[in-house]
Design a protein around this motif. Sequence first.
Motif, PDB file in Angstrom:
ATOM      1  N   VAL A 142       2.617   0.576   6.257  1.00 34.30           N
ATOM      2  CA  VAL A 142       1.726   0.516   7.418  1.00 34.30           C
ATOM      3  C   VAL A 142       2.467  -0.264   8.497  1.00 34.30           C
ATOM      4  O   VAL A 142       2.429  -1.500   8.522  1.00 34.30           O
ATOM      5  CB  VAL A 142       0.384  -0.162   7.071  1.00 34.30           C
ATOM      6  N   PRO A 143       3.176   0.429   9.400  1.00 37.09           N
ATOM      7  CA  PRO A 143       3.967  -0.272  10.419  1.00 37.09           C
ATOM      8  C   PRO A 143       3.140  -1.199  11.302  1.00 37.09           C
ATOM      9  O   PRO A 143       3.630  -2.250  11.727  1.00 37.09           O
ATOM     10  CB  PRO A 143       4.578   0.883  11.235  1.00 37.09           C
ATOM     11  N   GLY A 144       1.906  -0.843  11.596  1.00 36.05           N
ATOM     12  CA  GLY A 144       1.087  -1.673  12.465  1.00 36.05           C
ATOM     13  C   GLY A 144       0.866  -3.072  11.927  1.00 36.05           C
ATOM     14  O   GLY A 144       0.838  -4.048  12.679  1.00 36.05           O
ATOM     15  N   SER A 145       0.723  -3.196  10.605  1.00 35.68           N
ATOM     16  CA  SER A 145       0.536  -4.512   9.979  1.00 35.68           C
ATOM     17  C   SER A 145       1.779  -4.960   9.224  1.00 35.68           C
ATOM     18  O   SER A 145       1.800  -6.043   8.639  1.00 35.68           O
ATOM     19  CB  SER A 145      -0.645  -4.467   9.006  1.00 35.68           C
ATOM     20  N   ARG A 146       2.809  -4.085   9.214  1.00 37.15           N
ATOM     21  CA  ARG A 146       4.052  -4.350   8.496  1.00 37.15           C
ATOM     22  C   ARG A 146       3.792  -4.736   7.042  1.00 37.15           C
ATOM     23  O   ARG A 146       4.353  -5.681   6.498  1.00 37.15           O
ATOM     24  CB  ARG A 146       4.890  -5.426   9.208  1.00 37.15           C
ATOM     25  N   SER A 147       2.909  -3.960   6.411  1.00 36.27           N
ATOM     26  CA  SER A 147       2.590  -4.162   5.000  1.00 36.27           C
ATOM     27  C   SER A 147       2.998  -2.924   4.213  1.00 36.27           C
ATOM     28  O   SER A 147       3.157  -1.832   4.775  1.00 36.27           O
ATOM     29  CB  SER A 147       1.092  -4.434   4.812  1.00 36.27           C
ATOM     30  N   ALA A 148       3.173  -3.098   2.911  1.00 37.62           N
ATOM     31  CA  ALA A 148       3.613  -1.998   2.063  1.00 37.62           C
ATOM     32  C   ALA A 148       2.961  -2.088   0.695  1.00 37.62           C
ATOM     33  O   ALA A 148       2.666  -3.192   0.208  1.00 37.62           O
ATOM     34  CB  ALA A 148       5.130  -2.008   1.924  1.00 37.62           C
ATOM     35  N   THR A 149       2.747  -0.928   0.078  1.00 33.80           N
ATOM     36  CA  THR A 149       2.299  -0.880  -1.313  1.00 33.80           C
ATOM     37  C   THR A 149       3.191   0.094  -2.065  1.00 33.80           C
ATOM     38  O   THR A 149       3.674   1.089  -1.511  1.00 33.80           O
ATOM     39  CB  THR A 149       0.829  -0.432  -1.438  1.00 33.80           C
ATOM     40  N   TRP A 150       3.394  -0.199  -3.338  1.00 29.58           N
ATOM     41  CA  TRP A 150       4.216   0.638  -4.203  1.00 29.58           C
ATOM     42  C   TRP A 150       3.469   0.830  -5.507  1.00 29.58           C
ATOM     43  O   TRP A 150       3.108  -0.135  -6.165  1.00 29.58           O
ATOM     44  CB  TRP A 150       5.578  -0.011  -4.435  1.00 29.58           C
ATOM     45  N   GLN A 151       3.190   2.080  -5.828  1.00 30.04           N
ATOM     46  CA  GLN A 151       2.436   2.424  -7.033  1.00 30.04           C
ATOM     47  C   GLN A 151       1.107   1.682  -7.075  1.00 30.04           C
ATOM     48  O   GLN A 151       0.668   1.195  -8.111  1.00 30.04           O
ATOM     49  CB  GLN A 151       3.276   2.136  -8.275  1.00 30.04           C
TER      50      GLN A 151
END
Length: 231
Positions: A142-151
């Motif tokens: 999510v570039p807007g919040s610069r967050s990421a999830t994996w699996q």
Amino acid sequence: MTRVLLVDDDLELTAMLSQYLLREGFEVQAVHDGQAGVREATHGDYDIVVLDVMMPRLSGMEALRRIRASKQVPVLMLTARGDNVDRIVGLDMGADDYVPKPCTPGELVARIRAILRRTQRREEPADARGLAQLQSGQLVLVPGSRSATWQGQPLALTGTEFNLLEVLVRHAGELVSKEDISQQAFGQPLARFDRRIDVHISSIRQKLGARLDGQPWIQSVRGKGYQLLEE
């Protein structure tokens, strides 16, 4: 005003750099040992930390490790000129970039601004939930919040790692040259013998783990670039 934490035991150098940064419109706090640097970085509200490698009481590498354990604030390392080991280790531990010492104030400011440009939040068109997403299989950014999830689980990334992974996700399944990665992730041409991309990609690979076939999710093609494999 952008807040800079300068951590270096060289009092003359920090005074000179602080004055220059102030003239360039930055707010500066300077401390002179690793322990004070960790305390300020983890409890203060800074936009970037400039951290010397060689310091009393606590080395810059150990200070970086402790900062990274609790915060993802961008970190620019100051390393001895020609000491590639320190640079590679620092990048591997989560530093965003490095500047060899002695450096000019102008070079330092240019590097700080480059890091801030690529780590600041980017405005993206909102989707139905309010934040645009980039997705490749079970990897979601999510570039807007610069967050990421994996699996389905949160994925902790440094600012530089996020930028690199964003480039690869946008081109998932395609081979992306290191030159293109450098331009899109760092906003600058690839420098000769620069191993920043390789070191950061190695860190991302460790965080993603291996595929069922034992291969990494990010494949490298020697002398060409990198490719994020799709499901």
